[in-house]
Design an enzyme around this catalytic site. Sequence first.
Site, PDB file in Angstrom:
ATOM      1  N   GLY A  76      -0.494   6.038  -6.151  1.00  0.00           N
ATOM      2  CA  GLY A  76       0.856   5.891  -5.617  1.00  0.00           C
ATOM      3  C   GLY A  76       1.440   4.519  -5.892  1.00  0.00           C
ATOM      4  N   ARG A  77       0.582   3.621  -6.335  1.00  0.00           N
ATOM      5  CA  ARG A  77       1.082   2.267  -6.626  1.00  0.00           C
ATOM      6  C   ARG A  77       0.233   1.590  -7.690  1.00  0.00           C
ATOM      7  NH1 ARG A  77      -1.078  -1.635  -1.873  1.00  0.00           N
ATOM      8  NH2 ARG A  77      -2.793  -0.355  -1.126  1.00  0.00           N
ATOM      9  N   ASP A 116     -11.550   0.014  -4.198  1.00  0.00           N
ATOM     10  CA  ASP A 116     -10.453   0.092  -3.236  1.00  0.00           C
ATOM     11  C   ASP A 116     -10.721  -0.736  -1.991  1.00  0.00           C
ATOM     12  OD1 ASP A 116      -8.723   1.453  -4.752  1.00  0.00           O
ATOM     13  OD2 ASP A 116      -8.788   3.335  -3.655  1.00  0.00           O
ATOM     14  N   LYS A 146      -2.569  -2.782  -9.925  1.00  0.00           N
ATOM     15  CA  LYS A 146      -2.408  -2.236  -8.570  1.00  0.00           C
ATOM     16  C   LYS A 146      -1.211  -2.922  -7.909  1.00  0.00           C
ATOM     17  CE  LYS A 146      -5.041  -1.612  -4.262  1.00  0.00           C
ATOM     18  NZ  LYS A 146      -6.401  -1.707  -3.680  1.00  0.00           N
ATOM     19  N   ASP A 186     -11.338   9.573  -1.624  1.00  0.00           N
ATOM     20  CA  ASP A 186     -10.536   9.060  -2.738  1.00  0.00           C
ATOM     21  C   ASP A 186     -10.853   7.596  -3.022  1.00  0.00           C
ATOM     22  OD1 ASP A 186      -9.193   9.118  -0.090  1.00  0.00           O
ATOM     23  OD2 ASP A 186      -7.762   7.787  -1.058  1.00  0.00           O
ATOM     24  N   ASN A 187     -11.628   6.974  -2.179  1.00  0.00           N
ATOM     25  CA  ASN A 187     -12.012   5.581  -2.384  1.00  0.00           C
ATOM     26  C   ASN A 187     -13.481   5.438  -2.776  1.00  0.00           C
ATOM     27  OD1 ASN A 187      -9.434   4.779  -1.725  1.00  0.00           O
ATOM     28  ND2 ASN A 187      -9.913   4.333   0.407  1.00  0.00           N
ATOM     29  N   ASP A 242       6.139   2.300  -1.044  1.00  0.00           N
ATOM     30  CA  ASP A 242       7.038   1.559  -1.929  1.00  0.00           C
ATOM     31  C   ASP A 242       6.413   1.272  -3.296  1.00  0.00           C
ATOM     32  OD1 ASP A 242       5.151  -0.317  -1.294  1.00  0.00           O
ATOM     33  OD2 ASP A 242       6.521  -1.748  -0.367  1.00  0.00           O
ATOM     34  N   GLY A 243       5.165   1.688  -3.471  1.00  0.00           N
ATOM     35  CA  GLY A 243       4.529   1.477  -4.769  1.00  0.00           C
ATOM     36  C   GLY A 243       4.062   0.050  -5.004  1.00  0.00           C
TER      37      GLY A 243
HETATM   38  P1  AMP Z   1      -5.625   3.621   0.099  1.00  0.00           P
HETATM   39  O1  AMP Z   1      -5.816   3.879   1.553  1.00  0.00           O
HETATM   40  O2  AMP Z   1      -5.129   2.235  -0.218  1.00  0.00           O
HETATM   41  O3  AMP Z   1      -6.797   4.015  -0.715  1.00  0.00           O
HETATM   42  O4  AMP Z   1      -4.405   4.556  -0.358  1.00  0.00           O
HETATM   43  C1  AMP Z   1      -4.391   5.933  -0.154  1.00  0.00           C
HETATM   44  C2  AMP Z   1      -3.311   6.553  -1.008  1.00  0.00           C
HETATM   45  O5  AMP Z   1      -2.038   6.031  -0.659  1.00  0.00           O
HETATM   46  C3  AMP Z   1      -3.465   6.315  -2.500  1.00  0.00           C
HETATM   47  O6  AMP Z   1      -3.063   7.489  -3.157  1.00  0.00           O
HETATM   48  C4  AMP Z   1      -2.530   5.167  -2.766  1.00  0.00           C
HETATM   49  O7  AMP Z   1      -2.071   5.161  -4.098  1.00  0.00           O
HETATM   50  C5  AMP Z   1      -1.405   5.443  -1.791  1.00  0.00           C
HETATM   51  N1  AMP Z   1      -0.716   4.226  -1.391  1.00  0.00           N
HETATM   52  C6  AMP Z   1      -1.212   3.223  -0.653  1.00  0.00           C
HETATM   53  N2  AMP Z   1      -0.291   2.262  -0.472  1.00  0.00           N
HETATM   54  C7  AMP Z   1       0.832   2.658  -1.120  1.00  0.00           C
HETATM   55  C8  AMP Z   1       2.137   2.094  -1.308  1.00  0.00           C
HETATM   56  N3  AMP Z   1       2.481   0.918  -0.795  1.00  0.00           N
HETATM   57  N4  AMP Z   1       3.020   2.813  -2.044  1.00  0.00           N
HETATM   58  C9  AMP Z   1       2.687   3.977  -2.556  1.00  0.00           C
HETATM   59  N5  AMP Z   1       1.490   4.566  -2.420  1.00  0.00           N
HETATM   60  C10 AMP Z   1       0.559   3.914  -1.707  1.00  0.00           C
HETATM   61 MG    MG Z   2      -7.458   4.290  -2.429  1.00  0.00          MG
END
Ligand code: AMP
Ligand code: MG
Length: 495
Positions: free
Chosen positions: A92-93, A262, A113, A252-253, A125-126
């Site tokens: 997502g980012r 992650d 990232k 996913d991590n 917000d990516g």
């Molecule tokens: P994470 O908990 O950081 O492993 O993120 C879980 C999911 O949320 C993953 O698919 C990330 O790409 C997405 N994600 C986390 N933070 C953001 C962000 N600020 N904008 C878009 N996608 C995000």
């Molecule tokens: Mg992740």
Amino acid sequence: MTNTASFAFDNSYAQLPDRFFVAMPPTPVAGPSLAKLNHGLARHLGLDPQALGSAEGLQVLAGNQVPGGAHPLAMVYAGHQFGGWSPQLGDGRAILLGELTDQDGVRRDMLLKGAGRTPFSRGGDGRAALGPVLREYIVSEAMAALGVPTTRALAAVTTGETVMREAPSPGAILTRIAQSHVRIGTFEFFAARGDVEALGLLADYVIKRHYKEATETENPYRALLDNVIQRQAELIASWQLIGFIHGVMNTDNMSIAGETIDYGPCAFMDFYQAETVYSSIDHGGRYAYCNQPQIGHWNLSCLAQSLIPLLGDDEDAAIEAAKDALGLYPDLFDASYLAGLRSKLGLGGKRDGDLALGQDLLRRMEENQADFTLTFRGLCSLSGASAEADAPVRALFDNPSAFDEWAIQWRRRLADQPSSDGERQAAMRAINPAVIPRNHLVEEAITTAEENGDYTVMEDLVSVLSAPFEDQPKNSRYTLPPRNDQIVRATFCGT
Ligand code: AMP
Ligand code: MG
């Protein structure tokens, strides 16, 4: 030498079918500036650090320019987050720029990232905030120096843009290097859709990239599962042995290659306490230190289930194969953990009571608020014959006699082995770190960077952490646990 940042990309993931990713470039940022560049890693990847740190290199690290040979894309995956199923997550980012071959001949992903929104951003917000980017940089590089399999940090840049988090915060992008970004959740994504063809292609891809030895076995997919289970068991054992808490062990991590990946609200323990949780979003303590081994098993069961369509023509036999493979995890974990614990304690050979001896020490540490890292490092300097030099270690315990009682048992065990004190101490010093990225030091480095744009504190910390097994007397402050006013009780995901 030219100052042109060139990259010998050789991209394999981009050759997979369209449904594995969305091809798209990073989103440019307003005002990039270099925060930190990892020169050693750049050279290892065949990159010129000078060129990477130049104005042109900066444009690449910020996502403003796509270098020649790159095939930028956002990967799709699913995952179990805090036990709940999310059928579609994906980058997502993050944008995978491409793959480089390092000096050891290992293929490595280069990924940005915080590179902007993608179709998988959902409400996000990516972008990434500077604090979490620096935490990932510091902690992942420390893990690498500690010898733990991990993704690496090639660079951190600020974007000149502000991101909204708990408070407005400077935006940043981390350039992450990984053996790959295939996750347990990547398999879950295709399995949940019943896309067995994609599952097979993904498994073949992973075998070719990470588990070549599996091709020579009777059932390569079963061998793949066995190998991932083994690497994950060893990885989590290595976390336990240094007091590392990942914080968000969602499927996913979890990297299929067996790297720590992650880094979010992760942290190292100061004083030993098995139930430690730092993540501010982990309300139930699902990912507490003491739960990590079982969560690893749980995550692998998601992988095993996803692989069932590949494990045999007959579903019953495939389920049995998945169960058999999973059944091996506890012993693999225990064996890896016990071997590591023996080394930490300087125990040669194998004796029945070794695990109990180690656990007894941990229990006494827990009851007496003894610092995890300092206790084990302190043991490295003790004599096997006498308690004369015990003062610094026993002082770590609220009640020092709790250590004295244990040390009697320990010395009895040491008396049984042939190695000299000197040999044993040297071996112990090579695996019990003197310095770890303690939370309060990481926070200090982040805060100084955020508030003043001053990266010198971080530079010094990263430098000290690059030699974690050396005594660095002039840097002794990095070895100390936090004072009461320095204790950090929670770390934030900061997405
Ligand atoms: P994470 O908990 O950081 O492993 O993120 C879980 C999911 O949320 C993953 O698919 C990330 O790409 C997405 N994600 C986390 N933070 C953001 C962000 N600020 N904008 C878009 N996608 C995000
Ligand atoms: Mg992740």
